[in-house]
Design a protein around this motif. Sequence first.
Motif, short mmCIF file in Angstrom:
data_model
loop_
_atom_site.label_atom_id
_atom_site.label_comp_id
_atom_site.label_asym_id
_atom_site.label_seq_id
_atom_site.Cartn_x
_atom_site.Cartn_y
_atom_site.Cartn_z
N ALA A 1 -85.39 1.14 37.23
CA ALA A 1 -84.72 1.61 36.02
C ALA A 1 -85.54 2.68 35.30
O ALA A 1 -84.98 3.58 34.68
CB ALA A 1 -84.45 0.44 35.08
N ASN A 2 -86.86 2.60 35.41
CA ASN A 2 -87.72 3.55 34.70
C ASN A 2 -88.36 4.59 35.62
O ASN A 2 -89.32 5.24 35.25
CB ASN A 2 -88.81 2.79 33.94
N GLY A 3 -87.87 4.74 36.85
CA GLY A 3 -88.43 5.74 37.76
C GLY A 3 -88.37 5.28 39.20
O GLY A 3 -87.46 4.57 39.60
N VAL A 4 -89.37 5.67 39.97
CA VAL A 4 -89.45 5.34 41.39
C VAL A 4 -90.80 4.69 41.66
O VAL A 4 -91.84 5.17 41.23
CB VAL A 4 -89.31 6.61 42.26
N MET B 1 -87.78 14.53 37.82
CA MET B 1 -87.34 13.37 37.11
C MET B 1 -87.25 13.75 35.64
O MET B 1 -88.12 14.45 35.12
CB MET B 1 -88.37 12.24 37.32
N LYS B 2 -86.19 13.30 34.98
CA LYS B 2 -86.04 13.52 33.54
C LYS B 2 -85.61 12.22 32.88
O LYS B 2 -84.81 11.47 33.44
CB LYS B 2 -84.98 14.58 33.26
N ARG B 3 -86.14 12.00 31.70
CA ARG B 3 -85.72 10.85 30.90
C ARG B 3 -84.36 11.14 30.30
O ARG B 3 -84.00 12.29 30.10
CB ARG B 3 -86.71 10.62 29.76
N HIS B 4 -83.63 10.10 29.94
CA HIS B 4 -82.32 10.27 29.33
C HIS B 4 -82.40 10.90 27.95
O HIS B 4 -81.45 11.52 27.50
CB HIS B 4 -81.58 8.92 29.25
N ASP B 5 -83.53 10.77 27.26
CA ASP B 5 -83.66 11.27 25.90
C ASP B 5 -84.56 12.50 25.81
O ASP B 5 -85.04 12.84 24.75
CB ASP B 5 -84.20 10.17 24.98
N GLY C 1 -87.15 9.09 56.83
CA GLY C 1 -86.87 7.95 55.98
C GLY C 1 -85.67 7.15 56.45
O GLY C 1 -84.69 7.70 56.94
N VAL C 2 -85.76 5.82 56.29
CA VAL C 2 -84.69 4.90 56.65
C VAL C 2 -84.50 3.95 55.47
O VAL C 2 -85.47 3.44 54.91
CB VAL C 2 -85.05 4.09 57.92
N GLU C 3 -83.24 3.67 55.10
CA GLU C 3 -82.97 2.74 54.01
C GLU C 3 -83.17 1.31 54.50
O GLU C 3 -82.65 0.91 55.53
CB GLU C 3 -81.53 2.94 53.51
N ARG C 4 -83.99 0.56 53.73
CA ARG C 4 -84.25 -0.85 54.05
C ARG C 4 -84.31 -1.64 52.75
O ARG C 4 -85.18 -1.39 51.92
CB ARG C 4 -85.57 -1.02 54.79
N SER C 5 -83.37 -2.54 52.57
CA SER C 5 -83.36 -3.43 51.40
C SER C 5 -83.49 -2.68 50.09
O SER C 5 -84.25 -3.07 49.21
CB SER C 5 -84.48 -4.47 51.53
N GLY C 6 -82.76 -1.60 49.94
CA GLY C 6 -82.75 -0.86 48.69
C GLY C 6 -83.87 0.13 48.53
O GLY C 6 -84.01 0.74 47.48
N ALA C 7 -84.70 0.31 49.54
CA ALA C 7 -85.81 1.27 49.48
C ALA C 7 -85.65 2.26 50.63
O ALA C 7 -85.00 1.97 51.64
CB ALA C 7 -87.16 0.56 49.60
N VAL C 8 -86.26 3.44 50.47
CA VAL C 8 -86.35 4.39 51.57
C VAL C 8 -87.75 4.25 52.14
O VAL C 8 -88.74 4.40 51.42
CB VAL C 8 -86.08 5.84 51.11
N VAL C 9 -87.84 3.93 53.44
CA VAL C 9 -89.12 3.67 54.09
C VAL C 9 -89.38 4.77 55.12
O VAL C 9 -88.54 5.02 55.99
CB VAL C 9 -89.14 2.28 54.76
N ARG D 1 -95.34 7.93 32.48
CA ARG D 1 -96.61 7.34 32.91
C ARG D 1 -96.55 7.10 34.41
O ARG D 1 -95.59 6.51 34.92
CB ARG D 1 -96.88 6.02 32.20
N ILE D 2 -97.56 7.58 35.10
CA ILE D 2 -97.75 7.27 36.51
C ILE D 2 -98.85 6.22 36.53
O ILE D 2 -100.00 6.52 36.21
CB ILE D 2 -98.15 8.51 37.32
N PRO D 3 -98.50 4.96 36.84
CA PRO D 3 -99.49 3.88 36.75
C PRO D 3 -100.67 4.11 37.68
O PRO D 3 -100.53 4.68 38.76
CB PRO D 3 -98.71 2.63 37.16
N ALA D 4 -101.83 3.64 37.24
CA ALA D 4 -103.04 3.71 38.06
C ALA D 4 -102.78 3.04 39.40
O ALA D 4 -102.05 2.04 39.48
CB ALA D 4 -104.19 3.01 37.34
N PRO D 5 -103.34 3.59 40.47
CA PRO D 5 -103.10 2.99 41.80
C PRO D 5 -103.74 1.62 41.91
O PRO D 5 -104.79 1.35 41.32
CB PRO D 5 -103.75 3.99 42.75
N GLU D 6 -103.07 0.76 42.66
CA GLU D 6 -103.56 -0.58 42.93
C GLU D 6 -103.65 -0.76 44.44
O GLU D 6 -102.76 -0.33 45.16
CB GLU D 6 -102.61 -1.64 42.38
N VAL D 7 -104.68 -1.42 44.90
CA VAL D 7 -104.81 -1.76 46.31
C VAL D 7 -104.73 -3.28 46.40
O VAL D 7 -105.52 -3.99 45.77
CB VAL D 7 -106.14 -1.24 46.90
#
Length: 166
Positions: free
Chosen positions: A48-51, A1-5, A24-32, A126-132
């Motif tokens: 817009a800012n990543g995956v 992944m690379k930023r535009h700037d 993987g299978v595409e479902r509602s805009g996601a790969v599941v 930034r890779i956000p902290a995991p949430e459960v």
Amino acid sequence: MKRHDSQAGLTLTPASSPLALGSGVERSGAVVYAAKGGESAVSLRPRANGVKEDIVLTRPLGDKLVFEWTLGLEQGLEARLDGQGNVNVYGASNYLWGDVQVSDDKSRGLLEKARRNAPKDQLLYRIPAPEVRQATGTMAAGAASFELRGSRLTLRASGLSRLAYP
């Protein structure tokens, strides 16, 4: 992944997972990527800012789970955990990474040396902290966290057998 700037990017490569996922299978805009038994899935949704990656469990697969990735950083980048559990990736200030034109090998070498030795103080990723989240939507505070050792990123989740599942 690379930023535009930025000319420097990162990769996350799965190293180990307790889940046995199918194709993987595409479902509602996601790969599941779902497990054959339906007890788990991984969903990757472009943003817009990543995956955005979600690991979904339909039942407890034990009280603890560990996932590992290899974090690949291009030269000039450095990853650090912050106090909130996020993985932040820093590089040199943007003026060193812009579209700099160099006409000779000596100048190119000096620019590469400056990029390598400059303070890594510009937050690039930034890779956000995991949430459960439980089936009710409530957060299970403290149930998951990242560890970062060199290029190995580990997600540790615990207390999973006590959570509400669908």
